[in-house]
Scaffold this motif. Structure first.
Motif, PDB file in Angstrom:
ATOM      1  N   GLY A 227      41.980  40.179  52.882  1.00 57.67           N
ATOM      2  CA  GLY A 227      41.871  40.900  51.620  1.00 57.67           C
ATOM      3  C   GLY A 227      43.201  40.994  50.895  1.00 57.67           C
ATOM      4  O   GLY A 227      43.281  40.798  49.676  1.00 57.67           O
ATOM      5  N   LEU A 228      44.292  41.282  51.651  1.00 58.85           N
ATOM      6  CA  LEU A 228      45.618  41.373  51.041  1.00 58.85           C
ATOM      7  C   LEU A 228      46.046  40.043  50.436  1.00 58.85           C
ATOM      8  O   LEU A 228      46.634  40.001  49.347  1.00 58.85           O
ATOM      9  CB  LEU A 228      46.640  41.820  52.097  1.00 58.85           C
ATOM     10  CG  LEU A 228      46.585  43.282  52.530  1.00 58.85           C
ATOM     11  CD1 LEU A 228      47.551  43.530  53.682  1.00 58.85           C
ATOM     12  CD2 LEU A 228      46.913  44.211  51.364  1.00 58.85           C
ATOM     13  N   ILE A 229      45.739  38.954  51.118  1.00 56.51           N
ATOM     14  CA  ILE A 229      46.111  37.630  50.615  1.00 56.51           C
ATOM     15  C   ILE A 229      45.354  37.317  49.330  1.00 56.51           C
ATOM     16  O   ILE A 229      45.935  36.848  48.339  1.00 56.51           O
ATOM     17  CB  ILE A 229      45.845  36.554  51.686  1.00 56.51           C
ATOM     18  CG1 ILE A 229      46.887  36.660  52.798  1.00 56.51           C
ATOM     19  CG2 ILE A 229      45.878  35.148  51.075  1.00 56.51           C
ATOM     20  CD1 ILE A 229      46.632  35.765  53.974  1.00 56.51           C
ATOM     21  N   LEU A 230      44.049  37.563  49.312  1.00 56.89           N
ATOM     22  CA  LEU A 230      43.246  37.274  48.119  1.00 56.89           C
ATOM     23  C   LEU A 230      43.729  38.104  46.922  1.00 56.89           C
ATOM     24  O   LEU A 230      43.768  37.597  45.789  1.00 56.89           O
ATOM     25  CB  LEU A 230      41.767  37.558  48.407  1.00 56.89           C
ATOM     26  CG  LEU A 230      41.105  36.627  49.434  1.00 56.89           C
ATOM     27  CD1 LEU A 230      39.671  37.062  49.714  1.00 56.89           C
ATOM     28  CD2 LEU A 230      41.129  35.173  48.957  1.00 56.89           C
ATOM     29  N   LEU A 231      44.113  39.360  47.174  1.00 55.59           N
ATOM     30  CA  LEU A 231      44.617  40.211  46.095  1.00 55.59           C
ATOM     31  C   LEU A 231      45.980  39.743  45.581  1.00 55.59           C
ATOM     32  O   LEU A 231      46.301  39.927  44.401  1.00 55.59           O
ATOM     33  CB  LEU A 231      44.721  41.665  46.581  1.00 55.59           C
ATOM     34  CG  LEU A 231      43.403  42.421  46.767  1.00 55.59           C
ATOM     35  CD1 LEU A 231      43.662  43.778  47.418  1.00 55.59           C
ATOM     36  CD2 LEU A 231      42.688  42.621  45.435  1.00 55.59           C
ATOM     37  N   SER A 232      46.782  39.145  46.474  1.00 55.22           N
ATOM     38  CA  SER A 232      48.137  38.734  46.100  1.00 55.22           C
ATOM     39  C   SER A 232      48.209  37.334  45.492  1.00 55.22           C
ATOM     40  O   SER A 232      49.250  36.959  44.946  1.00 55.22           O
ATOM     41  CB  SER A 232      49.054  38.795  47.323  1.00 55.22           C
ATOM     42  OG  SER A 232      48.681  37.818  48.283  1.00 55.22           O
ATOM     43  N   LEU A 233      47.132  36.561  45.563  1.00 59.59           N
ATOM     44  CA  LEU A 233      47.167  35.181  45.054  1.00 59.59           C
ATOM     45  C   LEU A 233      47.556  35.077  43.581  1.00 59.59           C
ATOM     46  O   LEU A 233      48.296  34.141  43.207  1.00 59.59           O
ATOM     47  CB  LEU A 233      45.812  34.496  45.297  1.00 59.59           C
ATOM     48  CG  LEU A 233      45.523  34.096  46.754  1.00 59.59           C
ATOM     49  CD1 LEU A 233      44.172  33.401  46.855  1.00 59.59           C
ATOM     50  CD2 LEU A 233      46.620  33.206  47.322  1.00 59.59           C
ATOM     51  N   PRO A 234      47.099  35.973  42.694  1.00 60.99           N
ATOM     52  CA  PRO A 234      47.535  35.874  41.292  1.00 60.99           C
ATOM     53  C   PRO A 234      49.044  35.958  41.112  1.00 60.99           C
ATOM     54  O   PRO A 234      49.579  35.480  40.122  1.00 60.99           O
ATOM     55  CB  PRO A 234      46.831  37.077  40.631  1.00 60.99           C
ATOM     56  CG  PRO A 234      45.628  37.321  41.469  1.00 60.99           C
ATOM     57  CD  PRO A 234      46.069  37.013  42.875  1.00 60.99           C
ATOM     58  N   VAL A 235      49.726  36.582  42.052  1.00 61.97           N
ATOM     59  CA  VAL A 235      51.183  36.679  41.988  1.00 61.97           C
ATOM     60  C   VAL A 235      51.831  35.470  42.655  1.00 61.97           C
ATOM     61  O   VAL A 235      52.762  34.862  42.108  1.00 61.97           O
ATOM     62  CB  VAL A 235      51.683  37.976  42.668  1.00 61.97           C
ATOM     63  CG1 VAL A 235      53.208  38.015  42.713  1.00 61.97           C
ATOM     64  CG2 VAL A 235      51.121  39.195  41.947  1.00 61.97           C
ATOM     65  N   PHE A 236      51.334  35.095  43.848  1.00 57.65           N
ATOM     66  CA  PHE A 236      52.000  34.059  44.646  1.00 57.65           C
ATOM     67  C   PHE A 236      51.688  32.634  44.200  1.00 57.65           C
ATOM     68  O   PHE A 236      52.523  31.741  44.388  1.00 57.65           O
ATOM     69  CB  PHE A 236      51.657  34.245  46.128  1.00 57.65           C
ATOM     70  CG  PHE A 236      52.381  35.392  46.768  1.00 57.65           C
ATOM     71  CD1 PHE A 236      53.750  35.322  46.969  1.00 57.65           C
ATOM     72  CD2 PHE A 236      51.711  36.541  47.152  1.00 57.65           C
ATOM     73  CE1 PHE A 236      54.442  36.376  47.553  1.00 57.65           C
ATOM     74  CE2 PHE A 236      52.387  37.597  47.731  1.00 57.65           C
ATOM     75  CZ  PHE A 236      53.758  37.519  47.928  1.00 57.65           C
TER      76      PHE A 236
END
Length: 409
Positions: A227-236
């Motif tokens: 979940g944390l990775i999916l939420l952070s994808l727009p940034v990374f």
């Protein structure tokens, strides 16, 4: 002064004083008649409560100084609060949030300072082991007691080497301590608490049973990290695109670097990284990190120091081959060599390998077999104490690594 310190050792009193300070100061500075001020006040109380709950759990490992974690914990919880404000469209007062942040930061640092002395473990020891490795730690005090033994001598607990011979009187005293709820520590357990690693030279078949992790948390961990990775994808993803362009402009070769690594259960998988070195070095896969420095590009040094080169491993986590936090995966050739030279090395494969881990944040990268043996001790400590709060501890340590460059090669 002593009475003041005693007052601040009570967590409920310090929490209540903090609540009073937040209310009193905001009441003076901002009128509560506005809904935005009231909402921001409640958000500040929620964040303050979250910090009070989180800090003791995160800082119980390695007997660390709680004050070092106050700011990163606060920033993380306030970030979550801001996300909630945006998603739920909560009306808020920016000055009230800023005042609240300053008050909470001030009070948590002050209370942590007063709690510093009370946080020291004051232990008594039966003299059947060496105290030299314990006396240098600022978070623990151990004094030797001699016969005749008395329960009133024991403050925070009794330390004894349970694997060495004891007299009948000593055995009876240990039993009396247990019966009267006086904590009895094995000396190696205290050493493990201080150093943050399992003493591999003292591992036994029974001790290895303690390395079995909680299957429920492993499942929860998988959902949280994905979940944390999916939420952070727009940034990374945009960041990875920019770095990819820089890599192509600086040197010839592919943007991504792949390599076979050993994962959970000894299974092999292909790890992804952003390329940080020049292409075309023979036997690159068999070298330690310190032997590769001559090939590292300028952009490579930056992305290694900040750990940006590890971003593609998010896809390894989504695929279930890795975790965000766990022992770092090694190359197959290294694993075969280490398993032959280092006892219990294979036990680090009980859990999924991670992008970052306890050993990386405490020790840094390894450069030879001896430091790898030390790294194994840290990895086994992580496996033994695997929990949500230890993962949170590692998360904050990783942020420090990304900022300072410690552990990055």
């Amino acid at each position: 002064m002593y009475k003041t310190q005693q007052l601040f050792t009570n967590k409920y009193i310090t929490y209540a004083i903090g609540l009073g300070l937040i209310y009193a100061i905001i009441d003076i500075l901002m009128p509560f008649s506005y809904a935005t001020v009231y909402n921001s006040f409640l958000i500040t109380l929620i964040v303050y409560t979250g910090c009070v709950i989180t800090l003791p759990r995160v800082t119980k490992f390695l007997l660390v100084d709680k004050s070092l974690y106050v700011l990163p914990v606060m920033l993380s919880l306030y970030s979550l609060a801001i996300i909630a404000i945006v998603l739920l469209r909560i009306e808020y007062s920016r000055p009230t949030l800023i005042y609240g942040f300053a008050i909470v930061l001030f009070w948590l640092l002050i209370s942590a300072r007063f709690n510093h002395q009370s946080a020291i473990l004051k232990l008594q020891a039966i003299d059947n082991f060496s105290l030299s490795s314990f006396n240098s730690n600022q978070h623990i005090e151990i004094e030797t007691i001699n016969s005749p033994y008395n329960l009133k001598q024991i403050k925070d607990g009794l330390v004894v080497n349970l694997h060495k011979s004891l007299t009948a009187e000593q055995e009876k005293f240990i039993a009396d301590c247990s019966i009267n709820n006086k904590v009895v520590y094995h000396s190696e357990t205290i050493k493990e608490m201080i150093e943050g690693k399992v003493q591999t030279t003292h591992l036994s078949e029974n001790a290895l049973n303690a390395l079995n992790t909680n299957p429920s948390y492993r499942l929860i961990k998988r959902f949280i990290e994905t979940g944390l990775i999916l939420l952070s994808l727009p940034v990374f993803l945009p960041l990875m695109l920019i770095i990819s362009i820089a890599i192509k402009l600086e040197s010839k070769g592919p943007v991504f670097y792949t390599q076979k690594r050993i994962g959970q259960g000894g299974n092999t998988f292909k790890i992804y990284k952003l390329r940080s070195m020049e292409v075309g070095c023979p036997k690159a896969d068999s070298k330690f990190v310190t032997e590769e420095h001559a090939r590292v590009t300028n952009i490579g040094r930056f992305i290694r120091k900040t750990r940006i080169d590890e971003i593609p491993q998010f896809f390894n986590v989504i695929k279930g081959e890795m975790a965000l936090i766990g022992p770092r995966p090694e190359q197959e050739s290294f694993v075969k060599s280490f398993e032959a030279d280092i006892p219990f090395y294979g036990y680090r494969h009980m859990v999924k390998p991670g992008i970052t881990g306890w050993a990386q944040t405490v020790q840094g990268y390894t450069a030879d077999t001896d430091s790898t043996r030390e790294k194994l001790a840290h990895d086994l400590y992580y496996i033994k104490h695997l929990s949500f709060w230890l993962d949170v501890n590692i998360f904050f340590k990783t942020l420090k690594t990304m900022i300072t460059g410690f552990g990055a090669k």
